[in-house]
Design an enzyme around this catalytic site. Structure first.
Site, short mmCIF file in Angstrom:
data_model
loop_
_atom_site.label_atom_id
_atom_site.label_comp_id
_atom_site.label_asym_id
_atom_site.label_seq_id
_atom_site.Cartn_x
_atom_site.Cartn_y
_atom_site.Cartn_z
N GLY A 123 -4.39 -0.02 -0.84
CA GLY A 123 -3.65 1.24 -0.77
C GLY A 123 -3.12 1.69 -2.12
O GLY A 123 -3.77 1.54 -3.16
N SER A 124 -1.89 2.20 -2.12
CA SER A 124 -1.36 2.90 -3.30
C SER A 124 -1.15 2.01 -4.51
O SER A 124 -0.93 2.53 -5.61
CB SER A 124 -0.04 3.58 -2.93
OG SER A 124 -0.27 4.63 -2.00
N THR A 125 -1.20 0.68 -4.34
CA THR A 125 -1.06 -0.18 -5.52
C THR A 125 -2.24 -0.03 -6.48
O THR A 125 -2.17 -0.49 -7.62
CB THR A 125 -0.93 -1.66 -5.10
OG1 THR A 125 -2.03 -2.00 -4.26
CG2 THR A 125 0.36 -1.89 -4.37
N ILE A 126 -3.32 0.62 -6.04
CA ILE A 126 -4.47 0.86 -6.91
C ILE A 126 -4.26 2.09 -7.80
O ILE A 126 -4.90 2.24 -8.85
CB ILE A 126 -5.75 1.04 -6.06
CG1 ILE A 126 -6.16 -0.31 -5.46
CG2 ILE A 126 -6.91 1.61 -6.85
CD1 ILE A 126 -6.58 -1.36 -6.49
N LYS A 127 -3.36 2.97 -7.42
CA LYS A 127 -3.20 4.24 -8.14
C LYS A 127 -2.92 4.07 -9.64
O LYS A 127 -3.47 4.82 -10.45
CB LYS A 127 -2.13 5.09 -7.47
CG LYS A 127 -2.55 5.63 -6.12
CD LYS A 127 -1.41 6.33 -5.39
CE LYS A 127 -1.88 6.82 -4.02
NZ LYS A 127 -0.77 7.37 -3.22
#
Length: 250
Positions: A123-127
């Site tokens: 999820g958003s930890t890749i952003k």
């Protein structure tokens, strides 16, 4: 012989050098006597193995993880603490845990070191990694305006949503508010090849080198295999799989 975990991974170093010892046995296979050990030691010692675990940090990680799992009602959880300059593992905790001195009454599934074996969608930890790629390529700057389409953006017969609506905001704010729409557009501007290459460069899709048995590689599809909508999804952390230690190392 080490059966699990670090003891299995470094069993050859710990065990020392073995050798054949000649002797006699009776009809029940019991050793009667040996013909002597010669100059060889009875118990050849192996090497020592020094781990990088910090006992204080490990205790704190275990206690905080147990508290977080309990208060959230989760079925389990993982925590890993790395030294940022070296990658040394300072703490590694898994819930549910078990008592290794009472392994006969423990479900074998609890032995699994989820920090290195379990895959999940990050999820958003890749952003931040997508942001790093876009900044490195010069596609955006912190102040570059990004239209976040008030929380819903239709692309390739799909609608990408944000958890809260935003209109045009800076790229820095796209990351601050964790906008799927803003990051998806930046990922598409990067294209599959550059986005996948950046994520691979951070170690996604490969083993971390932690040296523990059972480590999964993770799932990061080759650029040639993903369609534009998948590029948009990967940019904000959907459509790939990582391990906790892999994400921490990145």
């Amino acid at each position: 012989r080490g059966l699990e975990g670090l003891e299995l991974a470094v069993d050859d170093e710990l065990a020392g050098e073995g050798y054949w010892l000649e002797g006699r046995r009776d009809g029940k296979k019991r050793v009667l006597n040996t013909d002597g050990l010669g100059d060889r030691p009875l118990s050849p010692s192996g090497d020592d193995v020094l781990v990088t675990i910090d006992l204080g940090i490990q205790q704190a990680a275990e206690e905080e993880l147990a508290r977080a799992v309990s208060t959230s009602g989760a079925r389990g959880g993982t925590a890993v603490v790395l030294a940022p300059a070296t990658g040394d593992v300072l703490a590694l905790a898994v819930v549910p845990t078990f008592n290794p001195n009472d392994d006969e009454r423990v479900d074998a599934a609890r032995w699994r070191n989820r920090v290195v074996t379990d895959l999940y969608e990050p999820g958003s930890t890749i952003k931040p990694f997508t942001a790093a790629a876009a900044l490195e390529e010069g596609l955006v700057a912190e102040a570059t305006p990004i239209d976040c389409h008030h929380g819903a953006w239709k692309f390739a017969d799909h609608v990408i949503h944000d958890h809260s609506p935003h209109d045009t905001i800076s790229f820095a704010d796209v990351i601050r508010v964790s906008s799927n729409i803003g990051v998806a557009q930046v990922g598409l501007a990067l294209g599959a090849e550059r986005l996948v290459a950046t994520l691979a460069g951070f170690g996604f899709g490969a083993q971390s080198g932690i040296g523990l048995p059972g480590e999964a590689r993770g799932v990061l599809y080759a650029a040639a295999r993903i369609r534009p909508i998948q590029v948009a999804n990967v940019a904000f952390g959907h459509g790939l799989r990582v391990r906790p230690v892999q994400l921490a190392a990145a």
